[in-house]
Design a protein around this motif. Structure first.
Motif, PDB file in Angstrom:
ATOM      1  N   GLY A  66       0.802  -1.212   0.000  1.00 37.20           N
ATOM      2  CA  GLY A  66       0.000   0.000   0.000  1.00 37.20           C
ATOM      3  C   GLY A  66       0.831   1.257   0.000  1.00 37.20           C
ATOM      4  O   GLY A  66       2.047   1.229  -0.188  1.00 37.20           O
ATOM      5  N   THR A  67       0.167   2.374   0.220  1.00 35.10           N
ATOM      6  CA  THR A  67       0.791   3.687   0.283  1.00 35.10           C
ATOM      7  C   THR A  67       1.240   3.985   1.707  1.00 35.10           C
ATOM      8  O   THR A  67       1.053   3.166   2.612  1.00 35.10           O
ATOM      9  N   LYS A  68       1.775   5.170   1.921  1.00 38.80           N
ATOM     10  CA  LYS A  68       2.182   5.565   3.267  1.00 38.80           C
ATOM     11  C   LYS A  68       1.001   5.563   4.233  1.00 38.80           C
ATOM     12  O   LYS A  68       1.163   5.311   5.420  1.00 38.80           O
ATOM     13  N   GLU A  69      -0.173   5.856   3.697  1.00 31.02           N
ATOM     14  CA  GLU A  69      -1.364   5.951   4.544  1.00 31.02           C
ATOM     15  C   GLU A  69      -1.907   4.585   4.954  1.00 31.02           C
ATOM     16  O   GLU A  69      -2.674   4.494   5.917  1.00 31.02           O
ATOM     17  N   THR A  70      -1.509   3.521   4.227  1.00 31.24           N
ATOM     18  CA  THR A  70      -2.128   2.216   4.488  1.00 31.24           C
ATOM     19  C   THR A  70      -1.148   1.097   4.845  1.00 31.24           C
ATOM     20  O   THR A  70      -1.512   0.178   5.586  1.00 31.24           O
ATOM     21  N   ALA A  71       0.085   1.145   4.337  1.00 33.91           N
ATOM     22  CA  ALA A  71       0.981  -0.012   4.443  1.00 33.91           C
ATOM     23  C   ALA A  71       1.527  -0.246   5.852  1.00 33.91           C
ATOM     24  O   ALA A  71       1.878  -1.377   6.198  1.00 33.91           O
ATOM     25  N   PHE A  72       1.595   0.807   6.667  1.00 34.68           N
ATOM     26  CA  PHE A  72       2.290   0.692   7.956  1.00 34.68           C
ATOM     27  C   PHE A  72       1.367   0.852   9.164  1.00 34.68           C
ATOM     28  O   PHE A  72       1.842   0.984  10.293  1.00 34.68           O
ATOM     29  N   ILE A  73       0.079   0.848   8.946  1.00 32.40           N
ATOM     30  CA  ILE A  73      -0.872   1.150  10.023  1.00 32.40           C
ATOM     31  C   ILE A  73      -0.956   0.030  11.057  1.00 32.40           C
ATOM     32  O   ILE A  73      -1.058   0.281  12.260  1.00 32.40           O
ATOM     33  N   ASP A  74      -0.889  -1.230  10.617  1.00 33.24           N
ATOM     34  CA  ASP A  74      -1.051  -2.371  11.518  1.00 33.24           C
ATOM     35  C   ASP A  74       0.282  -2.729  12.174  1.00 33.24           C
ATOM     36  O   ASP A  74       1.073  -3.499  11.646  1.00 33.24           O
TER      37      ASP A  74
END
Length: 267
Positions: free
Chosen positions: A219-227
């Motif tokens: 994903g993007t910065k907004e989605t790939a590192f959230i979890d």
């Protein structure tokens, strides 16, 4: 476009490194390929270069399966260049300018064109002053930039960087990040393989995270590192900008520069 289609690879029976891996790299992006040691990043890069042939699946370029004929790979590697983690693996000549010119001379370019390209990339990478210097006297970080210069001199469409900040001190890391960001702004298609989460977050705009030879998330910065828990299971940490975004309810800043610029405005 570069594609990885259901690729599997094993170095020996019972030791599968890549497991039914499917990824897509489109032009106009800087990709981050992230994973802990042993996740399959280097094996994937060797596969993308045709140095390893998948036992299942395929690598495709511009919509066509990669051909492993010597002549076809010769042409392909003029468009897709790999810079190894250890620069000593691809530096052959004793003087910087000769090493950067090595591939161009092998391809039969005119000396005037070679000189033009060598001078251009050395200037872009801030190492023109090293042009006449013996490679043996260079620092590790300088050698890394010379290796990148050799790839850039080919004017390849794709640049693959394997652990570009590995072994560098803080100043060398800062310089390497500056080089990557400058190349990205010039429109170079780049894939960075690394476990340096902050480097890749700062330099890339789309991310593939690998674990045990499989795609963990993308994903993007907004989605790939959230979890965060998912990343920890793969022995990865969140980038620090994502941590402060979640823990302090701050905006998700694009990079370090935008974060510190905002802080300076507050002061």
């Amino acid at each position: 476009m570069l594609e990885v289609k259901k690729v599997a690879y094993s170095y020996q029976e019972g030791q599968t490194i890549l497991k039914d891996l499917t990824l897509e790299f489109k032009e106009g992006h800087v990709y981050g390929l992230l994973g802990a040691n042993g996740s399959g990043k280097s094996t994937l890069f060797l596969s993308l270069m045709g140095l390893l042939k998948p036992q299942k699946g395929m690598i495709a370029y511009q919509g066509k399966p990669l051909s492993y004929k010597k002549k076809d790979l010769y042409i392909y590697r003029q468009e897709v260049s790999l810079v190894f983690q250890n620069p000593d693996q691809q530096i052959f000549y004793s003087i910087v300018k000769d090493d950067v010119a090595f591939a161009l001379r092998n391809l039969g370019y005119e000396e005037a064109e070679i000189t033009h390209r060598v001078d251009k990339v050395l200037l872009e990478l801030g190492i023109s002053h090293l042009k006449e210097k013996p490679v043996q006297y260079l620092s590790y970080g300088q050698k890394k930039r010379v290796a990148i210069a050799g790839a850039l001199a080919l004017e390849s469409k794709w640049l693959l960087l394997d652990e570009p900040t590995a072994g560098l001190d803080p100043e060398g890391r800062r310089l390497m990040m500056s080089v990557i960001n400058r190349l990205a702004k010039q429109g170079k298609n780049i894939i960075i393989s690394s476990h340096d989460m902050d480097l890749v977050y700062d330099c890339c705009d789309y991310f593939y995270l690998l674990a045990d030879g499989k795609l963990l998330t993308q994903g993007t910065k907004e989605t790939a590192f959230i979890d965060r828990e998912l990343l920890l299971q793969a022995n990865l940490e969140q980038p620090w900008l994502v941590k402060i975004h979640q823990q302090f309810n701050l905006p998700l800043f694009e990079n370090e520069q935008s974060f510190f610029s905002q802080q300076n405005k507050k002061e």
